[in-house]
Design an enzyme around this catalytic site. Sequence first.
Site, PDB file in Angstrom:
ATOM      1  N   SER A  20      44.265  73.026  41.614  1.00 33.83           N
ATOM      2  CA  SER A  20      43.433  74.180  41.949  1.00 33.83           C
ATOM      3  C   SER A  20      44.153  75.436  41.481  1.00 33.83           C
ATOM      4  O   SER A  20      44.921  76.034  42.224  1.00 33.83           O
ATOM      5  CB  SER A  20      43.188  74.217  43.462  1.00 33.83           C
ATOM      6  OG  SER A  20      42.392  73.123  43.839  1.00 33.83           O
ATOM      7  N   LEU A  21      43.909  75.815  40.233  1.00 32.17           N
ATOM      8  CA  LEU A  21      44.679  76.903  39.631  1.00 32.17           C
ATOM      9  C   LEU A  21      44.084  78.271  39.978  1.00 32.17           C
ATOM     10  O   LEU A  21      44.744  79.118  40.557  1.00 32.17           O
ATOM     11  CB  LEU A  21      44.764  76.686  38.112  1.00 32.17           C
ATOM     12  CG  LEU A  21      45.701  77.619  37.361  1.00 32.17           C
ATOM     13  CD1 LEU A  21      47.132  77.516  37.853  1.00 32.17           C
ATOM     14  CD2 LEU A  21      45.649  77.328  35.851  1.00 32.17           C
ATOM     15  N   HIS A  22      42.850  78.495  39.555  1.00 35.39           N
ATOM     16  CA  HIS A  22      42.048  79.650  39.992  1.00 35.39           C
ATOM     17  C   HIS A  22      42.478  81.022  39.497  1.00 35.39           C
ATOM     18  O   HIS A  22      41.748  82.006  39.700  1.00 35.39           O
ATOM     19  CB  HIS A  22      41.925  79.720  41.520  1.00 35.39           C
ATOM     20  CG  HIS A  22      41.406  78.469  42.146  1.00 35.39           C
ATOM     21  ND1 HIS A  22      40.351  77.749  41.636  1.00 35.39           N
ATOM     22  CD2 HIS A  22      41.817  77.789  43.248  1.00 35.39           C
ATOM     23  CE1 HIS A  22      40.123  76.699  42.399  1.00 35.39           C
ATOM     24  NE2 HIS A  22      41.003  76.689  43.376  1.00 35.39           N
ATOM     25  N   CYS A  45      31.673  72.314  47.302  1.00 34.73           N
ATOM     26  CA  CYS A  45      33.115  72.596  47.297  1.00 34.73           C
ATOM     27  C   CYS A  45      33.436  73.778  48.188  1.00 34.73           C
ATOM     28  O   CYS A  45      32.815  74.827  48.086  1.00 34.73           O
ATOM     29  CB  CYS A  45      33.600  72.987  45.909  1.00 34.73           C
ATOM     30  SG  CYS A  45      33.338  71.763  44.671  1.00 34.73           S
ATOM     31  N   CYS A  53      38.128  79.637  50.646  1.00 31.79           N
ATOM     32  CA  CYS A  53      37.773  78.286  51.091  1.00 31.79           C
ATOM     33  C   CYS A  53      37.437  78.270  52.574  1.00 31.79           C
ATOM     34  O   CYS A  53      38.192  78.778  53.400  1.00 31.79           O
ATOM     35  CB  CYS A  53      38.919  77.321  50.805  1.00 31.79           C
ATOM     36  SG  CYS A  53      38.578  75.638  51.347  1.00 31.79           S
ATOM     37  N   CYS A  74      43.285  72.407  57.551  1.00 32.70           N
ATOM     38  CA  CYS A  74      44.189  72.631  56.421  1.00 32.70           C
ATOM     39  C   CYS A  74      45.163  73.745  56.784  1.00 32.70           C
ATOM     40  O   CYS A  74      44.847  74.615  57.577  1.00 32.70           O
ATOM     41  CB  CYS A  74      43.371  73.033  55.188  1.00 32.70           C
ATOM     42  SG  CYS A  74      44.308  72.991  53.643  1.00 32.70           S
ATOM     43  N   ASN A  92      31.088  78.895  46.014  1.00 32.25           N
ATOM     44  CA  ASN A  92      30.071  78.595  47.023  1.00 32.25           C
ATOM     45  C   ASN A  92      30.316  79.460  48.249  1.00 32.25           C
ATOM     46  O   ASN A  92      31.404  79.421  48.816  1.00 32.25           O
ATOM     47  CB  ASN A  92      30.132  77.118  47.418  1.00 32.25           C
ATOM     48  CG  ASN A  92      29.687  76.222  46.278  1.00 32.25           C
ATOM     49  OD1 ASN A  92      28.596  76.393  45.738  1.00 32.25           O
ATOM     50  ND2 ASN A  92      30.535  75.293  45.884  1.00 32.25           N
ATOM     51  N   CYS A 126      33.765  62.200  47.604  1.00 35.55           N
ATOM     52  CA  CYS A 126      34.787  63.222  47.855  1.00 35.55           C
ATOM     53  C   CYS A 126      35.316  62.998  49.270  1.00 35.55           C
ATOM     54  O   CYS A 126      34.573  63.113  50.243  1.00 35.55           O
ATOM     55  CB  CYS A 126      34.132  64.595  47.710  1.00 35.55           C
ATOM     56  SG  CYS A 126      35.241  65.960  48.057  1.00 35.55           S
ATOM     57  N   SER A 150      43.535  66.059  44.121  1.00 37.14           N
ATOM     58  CA  SER A 150      43.528  67.500  43.839  1.00 37.14           C
ATOM     59  C   SER A 150      44.527  68.209  44.748  1.00 37.14           C
ATOM     60  O   SER A 150      44.547  67.986  45.954  1.00 37.14           O
ATOM     61  CB  SER A 150      42.120  68.059  44.073  1.00 37.14           C
ATOM     62  OG  SER A 150      42.102  69.451  43.843  1.00 37.14           O
ATOM     63  N   CYS A 176      43.526  79.232  51.762  1.00 38.43           N
ATOM     64  CA  CYS A 176      43.037  79.853  50.519  1.00 38.43           C
ATOM     65  C   CYS A 176      41.884  80.776  50.903  1.00 38.43           C
ATOM     66  O   CYS A 176      41.027  80.422  51.703  1.00 38.43           O
ATOM     67  CB  CYS A 176      42.591  78.781  49.529  1.00 38.43           C
ATOM     68  SG  CYS A 176      43.949  77.682  49.063  1.00 38.43           S
ATOM     69  N   GLU A 195      34.779  65.588  57.132  1.00 42.85           N
ATOM     70  CA  GLU A 195      33.561  65.410  56.360  1.00 42.85           C
ATOM     71  C   GLU A 195      33.867  64.658  55.063  1.00 42.85           C
ATOM     72  O   GLU A 195      34.920  64.840  54.460  1.00 42.85           O
ATOM     73  CB  GLU A 195      32.932  66.772  56.055  1.00 42.85           C
ATOM     74  CG  GLU A 195      32.616  67.511  57.350  1.00 42.85           C
ATOM     75  CD  GLU A 195      31.894  68.837  57.172  1.00 42.85           C
ATOM     76  OE1 GLU A 195      31.266  69.268  58.142  1.00 42.85           O
ATOM     77  OE2 GLU A 195      31.942  69.427  56.083  1.00 42.85           O
ATOM     78  N   GLY A 208      41.630  69.431  53.484  1.00 38.28           N
ATOM     79  CA  GLY A 208      43.067  69.197  53.575  1.00 38.28           C
ATOM     80  C   GLY A 208      43.802  69.238  52.248  1.00 38.28           C
ATOM     81  O   GLY A 208      43.194  69.290  51.183  1.00 38.28           O
ATOM     82  N   GLU A 209      45.130  69.273  52.339  1.00 41.97           N
ATOM     83  CA  GLU A 209      45.981  69.263  51.155  1.00 41.97           C
ATOM     84  C   GLU A 209      46.649  67.885  51.083  1.00 41.97           C
ATOM     85  O   GLU A 209      47.568  67.599  51.874  1.00 41.97           O
ATOM     86  CB  GLU A 209      47.028  70.390  51.253  1.00 41.97           C
ATOM     87  CG  GLU A 209      48.136  70.333  50.224  1.00 41.97           C
ATOM     88  CD  GLU A 209      47.670  70.136  48.782  1.00 41.97           C
ATOM     89  OE1 GLU A 209      46.787  70.890  48.320  1.00 41.97           O
ATOM     90  OE2 GLU A 209      48.166  69.203  48.135  1.00 41.97           O
TER      91      GLU A 209
HETATM   92  N1  SAH Z   1      43.847  71.278  48.957  1.00 40.36           N
HETATM   93  C1  SAH Z   1      43.439  70.591  47.756  1.00 40.36           C
HETATM   94  C2  SAH Z   1      42.237  69.717  47.984  1.00 40.36           C
HETATM   95  C3  SAH Z   1      40.951  70.451  48.304  1.00 40.36           C
HETATM   96  S1  SAH Z   1      40.006  70.420  46.867  1.00 40.36           S
HETATM   97  C4  SAH Z   1      43.231  71.599  46.652  1.00 40.36           C
HETATM   98  O1  SAH Z   1      43.276  72.791  46.930  1.00 40.36           O
HETATM   99  O2  SAH Z   1      43.081  71.217  45.501  1.00 40.36           O
HETATM  100  C5  SAH Z   1      38.750  71.526  47.133  1.00 40.36           C
HETATM  101  C6  SAH Z   1      38.395  72.237  45.840  1.00 40.36           C
HETATM  102  O3  SAH Z   1      37.297  73.137  46.078  1.00 40.36           O
HETATM  103  C7  SAH Z   1      39.553  73.065  45.365  1.00 40.36           C
HETATM  104  O4  SAH Z   1      39.621  73.149  43.994  1.00 40.36           O
HETATM  105  C8  SAH Z   1      39.178  74.401  45.963  1.00 40.36           C
HETATM  106  O5  SAH Z   1      39.867  75.416  45.351  1.00 40.36           O
HETATM  107  C9  SAH Z   1      37.684  74.437  45.724  1.00 40.36           C
HETATM  108  N2  SAH Z   1      37.023  75.405  46.600  1.00 40.36           N
HETATM  109  C10 SAH Z   1      37.431  75.815  47.812  1.00 40.36           C
HETATM  110  N3  SAH Z   1      36.559  76.713  48.319  1.00 40.36           N
HETATM  111  C11 SAH Z   1      35.582  76.862  47.420  1.00 40.36           C
HETATM  112  C12 SAH Z   1      34.379  77.637  47.422  1.00 40.36           C
HETATM  113  N4  SAH Z   1      34.036  78.410  48.440  1.00 40.36           N
HETATM  114  N5  SAH Z   1      33.595  77.543  46.333  1.00 40.36           N
HETATM  115  C13 SAH Z   1      33.915  76.718  45.310  1.00 40.36           C
HETATM  116  N6  SAH Z   1      35.029  75.966  45.278  1.00 40.36           N
HETATM  117  C14 SAH Z   1      35.863  76.031  46.320  1.00 40.36           C
END
Ligand code: SAH
Length: 378
Positions: A229-231, A349, A124, A117, A306, A110, A207, A121, A97, A175-176
């Site tokens: 993507s720290l979180h 996202c 995700c 992937c 989301n 995007c 990212s 996570c 997508e 994907g990463e």
């Molecule tokens: N693998 C890479 C590229 C994907 S980026 C990475 O992790 O950075 C996708 C972004 O959306 C990342 O920052 C991820 O953490 C965020 N994301 C994933 N699931 C999400 C969700 N359900 N709600 C909001 N953000 C989300």
Amino acid sequence: MSTKTNLVGLTREGLAQALLGAGVEPKQASMRVQQLWNAMYVQGVTDFDGITTLAKPLRQELSGVFALSRPEVVTAQVSRDGTRKWVIRFAPGIEIETVFIPDEDRGTLCISSQVGCTLSCRFCHTGTQKLVRNLTAAEIVSQVLVARDDLKEWPRAGRNSDTRQITNVVMMGMGEPLYNFENVRDAINVIADGEGLSLSKRRITLSTAGVVPMIPRAGDEIGSMLAISLHAPRDDVRDVIVPLNKKYPIKELLEACRAYPGLSNARRITFEYVMLKGVNDSNADARELVKIIRGIPAKINLIPFNAWPGAPYECSDWERIEEFGEIVNRAGYASPIRTPRGRDIMAACGQLKSESVKQRASERMAELRSRDIGRMPS
Ligand code: SAH
């Protein structure tokens, strides 16, 4: 399916090699690369007849061995808020997508780097889909071309370059990217080429969830903007929501960020922080966050979680997100809250997930044999 080599997405060197292999005179190769580059990335042509800078016999010769084709667009949806999502199929069962997010002052595309992937996570949706395979550089670049086709952004559609809709590209789809390094590198270098699509690397963001050993190489060989993507500010929480953290913990990740070349106040790292109710959203978390990133030119992108079917988390309340952002902001970091876009078409996202499932290797080999092409990436 055509077995012609697609020239779209090759690097300049790759393109020169392909032309030489097809019998183009070595002395003419660099001129031909230039003509084709302009045709593919400035004009957006999709067949050789459209390349009027080449003599007719040469066009015919090239079209016998090469293609300038686009992948198949399975669906193209437009959200109520103007966000667009394309499901693109590169081969049977290989679907990804791509999302376009228009804003007042910019338009962000995007794009995806892998089908599925490996990271899983916890929050995700893509993470619930197994890795099917890496995308080739051509497949990554072609996402930009498909979007430009649909947005009617080529000169032949009557647009000039200052009305460009796609002003930024983020590698934040499926994907990463740092697990598909060479293809992502080549694709970004094609997208940034000043005589082609010409998007400045300052407007391209890669990212990563934190593949630490690849970050220095990304700095040297790609040089785009970096998002992490720290979180979570602590390993115990991050280990759970981003399992990759068990391999590359926060301290190592932040060291790699500090060493990323070219950082300044004008070129900052973006830390993405998804707001999960009761998990990572307390005031103490916010204070710890600004403490651990101290000294890194950075901004913190707060992403409201989301939801997707079966997701194990909830989004933090709006007031909580604002208070968290306040603390980060008072510590001197911009902390924009990313407005969710395209939720109604599952384009926000973390909501991307294609129907592709990993085919068993034996089935795939049988399919390859029957189609008589042995050079599909594994
Ligand atoms: N693998 C890479 C590229 C994907 S980026 C990475 O992790 O950075 C996708 C972004 O959306 C990342 O920052 C991820 O953490 C965020 N994301 C994933 N699931 C999400 C969700 N359900 N709600 C909001 N953000 C989300």
